[in-house]
Design a protein around this motif. Sequence first.
Motif, PDB file in Angstrom:
ATOM      1  N   ILE A 130      26.221 -19.574 -36.987  1.00  9.66           N
ATOM      2  CA  ILE A 130      25.911 -18.163 -37.262  1.00  9.66           C
ATOM      3  C   ILE A 130      24.489 -17.860 -36.782  1.00  9.66           C
ATOM      4  O   ILE A 130      24.234 -16.812 -36.166  1.00  9.66           O
ATOM      5  CB  ILE A 130      26.060 -17.846 -38.766  1.00  9.66           C
ATOM      6  CG1 ILE A 130      27.540 -17.890 -39.166  1.00  9.66           C
ATOM      7  CG2 ILE A 130      25.465 -16.475 -39.093  1.00  9.66           C
ATOM      8  CD1 ILE A 130      27.782 -17.738 -40.656  1.00  9.66           C
ATOM      9  N   VAL A 131      23.573 -18.790 -37.056  1.00 14.21           N
ATOM     10  CA  VAL A 131      22.190 -18.640 -36.588  1.00 14.21           C
ATOM     11  C   VAL A 131      22.156 -18.607 -35.063  1.00 14.21           C
ATOM     12  O   VAL A 131      21.479 -17.770 -34.450  1.00 14.21           O
ATOM     13  CB  VAL A 131      21.304 -19.789 -37.119  1.00 14.21           C
ATOM     14  CG1 VAL A 131      19.919 -19.734 -36.477  1.00 14.21           C
ATOM     15  CG2 VAL A 131      21.182 -19.722 -38.636  1.00 14.21           C
ATOM     16  N   ASN A 132      22.917 -19.530 -34.427  1.00 10.45           N
ATOM     17  CA  ASN A 132      22.983 -19.556 -32.964  1.00 10.45           C
ATOM     18  C   ASN A 132      23.564 -18.260 -32.396  1.00 10.45           C
ATOM     19  O   ASN A 132      23.113 -17.762 -31.364  1.00 10.45           O
ATOM     20  CB  ASN A 132      23.823 -20.748 -32.492  1.00 10.45           C
ATOM     21  CG  ASN A 132      23.067 -22.058 -32.553  1.00 10.45           C
ATOM     22  OD1 ASN A 132      21.945 -22.111 -33.055  1.00 10.45           O
ATOM     23  ND2 ASN A 132      23.662 -23.122 -32.062  1.00 10.45           N
ATOM     24  N   SER A 133      24.578 -17.731 -33.084  1.00 10.52           N
ATOM     25  CA  SER A 133      25.187 -16.474 -32.635  1.00 10.52           C
ATOM     26  C   SER A 133      24.164 -15.354 -32.621  1.00 10.52           C
ATOM     27  O   SER A 133      24.163 -14.506 -31.726  1.00 10.52           O
ATOM     28  CB  SER A 133      26.357 -16.103 -33.551  1.00 10.52           C
ATOM     29  OG  SER A 133      27.398 -17.046 -33.442  1.00 10.52           O
ATOM     30  N   TYR A 134      23.289 -15.372 -33.636  1.00  9.88           N
ATOM     31  CA  TYR A 134      22.239 -14.349 -33.714  1.00  9.88           C
ATOM     32  C   TYR A 134      21.177 -14.579 -32.637  1.00  9.88           C
ATOM     33  O   TYR A 134      20.778 -13.638 -31.927  1.00  9.88           O
ATOM     34  CB  TYR A 134      21.595 -14.379 -35.100  1.00  9.88           C
ATOM     35  CG  TYR A 134      20.406 -13.456 -35.230  1.00  9.88           C
ATOM     36  CD1 TYR A 134      20.571 -12.075 -35.372  1.00  9.88           C
ATOM     37  CD2 TYR A 134      19.103 -13.972 -35.203  1.00  9.88           C
ATOM     38  CE1 TYR A 134      19.477 -11.232 -35.478  1.00  9.88           C
ATOM     39  CE2 TYR A 134      18.001 -13.137 -35.308  1.00  9.88           C
ATOM     40  CZ  TYR A 134      18.198 -11.773 -35.446  1.00  9.88           C
ATOM     41  OH  TYR A 134      17.102 -10.942 -35.548  1.00  9.88           O
ATOM     42  N   ILE A 135      20.732 -15.825 -32.494  1.00 10.79           N
ATOM     43  CA  ILE A 135      19.668 -16.146 -31.531  1.00 10.79           C
ATOM     44  C   ILE A 135      20.108 -15.848 -30.102  1.00 10.79           C
ATOM     45  O   ILE A 135      19.360 -15.253 -29.309  1.00 10.79           O
ATOM     46  CB  ILE A 135      19.245 -17.622 -31.657  1.00 10.79           C
ATOM     47  CG1 ILE A 135      18.550 -17.872 -33.002  1.00 10.79           C
ATOM     48  CG2 ILE A 135      18.311 -18.026 -30.509  1.00 10.79           C
ATOM     49  CD1 ILE A 135      18.245 -19.320 -33.282  1.00 10.79           C
ATOM     50  N   PHE A 136      21.341 -16.279 -29.766  1.00 11.20           N
ATOM     51  CA  PHE A 136      21.829 -16.126 -28.392  1.00 11.20           C
ATOM     52  C   PHE A 136      22.636 -14.840 -28.199  1.00 11.20           C
ATOM     53  O   PHE A 136      23.213 -14.628 -27.124  1.00 11.20           O
ATOM     54  CB  PHE A 136      22.664 -17.348 -27.996  1.00 11.20           C
ATOM     55  CG  PHE A 136      21.897 -18.640 -28.049  1.00 11.20           C
ATOM     56  CD1 PHE A 136      20.815 -18.862 -27.220  1.00 11.20           C
ATOM     57  CD2 PHE A 136      22.269 -19.646 -28.943  1.00 11.20           C
ATOM     58  CE1 PHE A 136      20.106 -20.053 -27.261  1.00 11.20           C
ATOM     59  CE2 PHE A 136      21.568 -20.847 -28.991  1.00 11.20           C
ATOM     60  CZ  PHE A 136      20.482 -21.048 -28.159  1.00 11.20           C
ATOM     61  N   ASN A 137      22.699 -14.039 -29.265  1.00 14.61           N
ATOM     62  CA  ASN A 137      23.356 -12.725 -29.199  1.00 14.61           C
ATOM     63  C   ASN A 137      24.797 -12.826 -28.682  1.00 14.61           C
ATOM     64  O   ASN A 137      25.211 -12.116 -27.768  1.00 14.61           O
ATOM     65  CB  ASN A 137      22.536 -11.773 -28.306  1.00 14.61           C
ATOM     66  CG  ASN A 137      22.976 -10.331 -28.443  1.00 14.61           C
ATOM     67  OD1 ASN A 137      23.465  -9.927 -29.504  1.00 14.61           O
ATOM     68  ND2 ASN A 137      22.814  -9.550 -27.381  1.00 14.61           N
ATOM     69  N   SER A 138      25.566 -13.711 -29.304  1.00 15.48           N
ATOM     70  CA  SER A 138      26.960 -13.891 -28.894  1.00 15.48           C
ATOM     71  C   SER A 138      27.814 -14.305 -30.093  1.00 15.48           C
ATOM     72  O   SER A 138      27.692 -15.429 -30.584  1.00 15.48           O
ATOM     73  CB  SER A 138      27.066 -14.960 -27.800  1.00 15.48           C
ATOM     74  OG  SER A 138      28.419 -15.214 -27.488  1.00 15.48           O
ATOM     75  N   LEU A 139      28.675 -13.391 -30.540  1.00 16.92           N
ATOM     76  CA  LEU A 139      29.586 -13.708 -31.641  1.00 16.92           C
ATOM     77  C   LEU A 139      30.678 -14.684 -31.214  1.00 16.92           C
ATOM     78  O   LEU A 139      31.367 -15.259 -32.057  1.00 16.92           O
ATOM     79  CB  LEU A 139      30.218 -12.423 -32.175  1.00 16.92           C
ATOM     80  CG  LEU A 139      29.303 -11.514 -33.001  1.00 16.92           C
ATOM     81  CD1 LEU A 139      30.039 -10.232 -33.378  1.00 16.92           C
ATOM     82  CD2 LEU A 139      28.819 -12.234 -34.260  1.00 16.92           C
ATOM     83  N   LEU A 140      30.844 -14.858 -29.902  1.00 20.19           N
ATOM     84  CA  LEU A 140      31.828 -15.820 -29.415  1.00 20.19           C
ATOM     85  C   LEU A 140      31.542 -17.218 -29.924  1.00 20.19           C
ATOM     86  O   LEU A 140      32.452 -18.025 -30.121  1.00 20.19           O
ATOM     87  CB  LEU A 140      31.837 -15.826 -27.877  1.00 20.19           C
ATOM     88  CG  LEU A 140      32.687 -14.766 -27.180  1.00 20.19           C
ATOM     89  CD1 LEU A 140      32.468 -14.821 -25.677  1.00 20.19           C
ATOM     90  CD2 LEU A 140      34.160 -14.949 -27.521  1.00 20.19           C
ATOM     91  N   ILE A 141      30.275 -17.530 -30.153  1.00 18.27           N
ATOM     92  CA  ILE A 141      29.870 -18.866 -30.590  1.00 18.27           C
ATOM     93  C   ILE A 141      30.537 -19.235 -31.909  1.00 18.27           C
ATOM     94  O   ILE A 141      31.204 -20.263 -32.020  1.00 18.27           O
ATOM     95  CB  ILE A 141      28.329 -18.951 -30.709  1.00 18.27           C
ATOM     96  CG1 ILE A 141      27.695 -18.891 -29.322  1.00 18.27           C
ATOM     97  CG2 ILE A 141      27.906 -20.228 -31.431  1.00 18.27           C
ATOM     98  CD1 ILE A 141      26.178 -18.850 -29.340  1.00 18.27           C
TER      99      ILE A 141
END
Length: 358
Positions: A22-33
């Motif tokens: 979830i943190v990565n999705s926010y940092i990299f701006n991708s909900l696909l993660i």
Amino acid sequence: MIGKTRSLTFTSLFFLLVISLIVNSYIFNSLLIINIFLISSLISLVITKYGFKIITRLNLLQNIRSEGPTLHFNKTNTPTMGGIFIILPFLLLLLIVNNYVDSIGILLLFFCTISFFIIGFLDDYLSIANKKNTGLKSNEKFTLQALIAILFIIFASQSNYINPLITISNNWNMDTNIVIFPICFLTLVGLSNAVNLTDGLDGLAAGCSAIVFFGLGTEIFIKDQKDLIIYGLISYAMSGLCIGFLKYNKYPAKIFMGDTGSLTIGAALGSISILTNSFFTLFIISGIFITEALSVMIQVSFFKITKKLFKKGKRIFLMTPIHHHFELKGIKEEKIVENFWKVNILLIVLGIVLKINL
């Protein structure tokens, strides 16, 4: 959760990965993660839940080697070849991705994955048919692995996927020249066998694989190269597939992944790192796998050298791979697995920190 229980269970590991993604999705701006991880986890969990019942009916049951710890004899007749429920969805994902991306790299990854899957499947099947924990002979297995690895490296090189400049960080590269080819071979074949050796305790290989694929996916996203993002998403998907399988592979395991899973997981890790030039970080975050393999190499080499010098071979460890050494020391299986997971998480943190700061 981890702080309160002071233990790392399947549930806490799953939620730790979810929160991190979830943190990565926010940092990299991708909900696909986070989405691809959760979908993959659910798929793997569902097909493993119903699939191991089919495997049981087909009598695809594990044979325990007599040389192993005696505590493992009660694992005889546990359903095996569960790697099918990790690898088949992964192969299907690659076909779907290739339909949209149309990348030679994805095709190479598919070729490598399905080839090692066939080797692992054949090894497991022969082991069951022979009613021994031995399928393909070591030299036969290595020959097949080497052949596939060489073909993969040749095709990848011709398609300009192999770069002799190994990326240490965004600001630091190391020129390996032609040495890059043996490095690729060692990465592919070595990691395949290293994960295979790690698969000796309930949940050990599956849990570590979920953690390592998460780390690899994060490393690829940090590179911030658009053409490589798809491999980061594929890595997160594989992390999800491994964690879904872990639900039924954790102690006490209801199903084993077998060589069908472990050989292929290691090959997938190796091939993705080659295609994305992620060698440096992968060698760090795969520390558990590498340590397991090194323990066997050190044990065998020391035994042979001392036997030649003193007419009687000596051993450094009580038994290898090294997780068996700790078992014979009297440490409970689930505690060994938990501590190996924790070390693997620390290696992920170390790998990412070095990637960002070097």
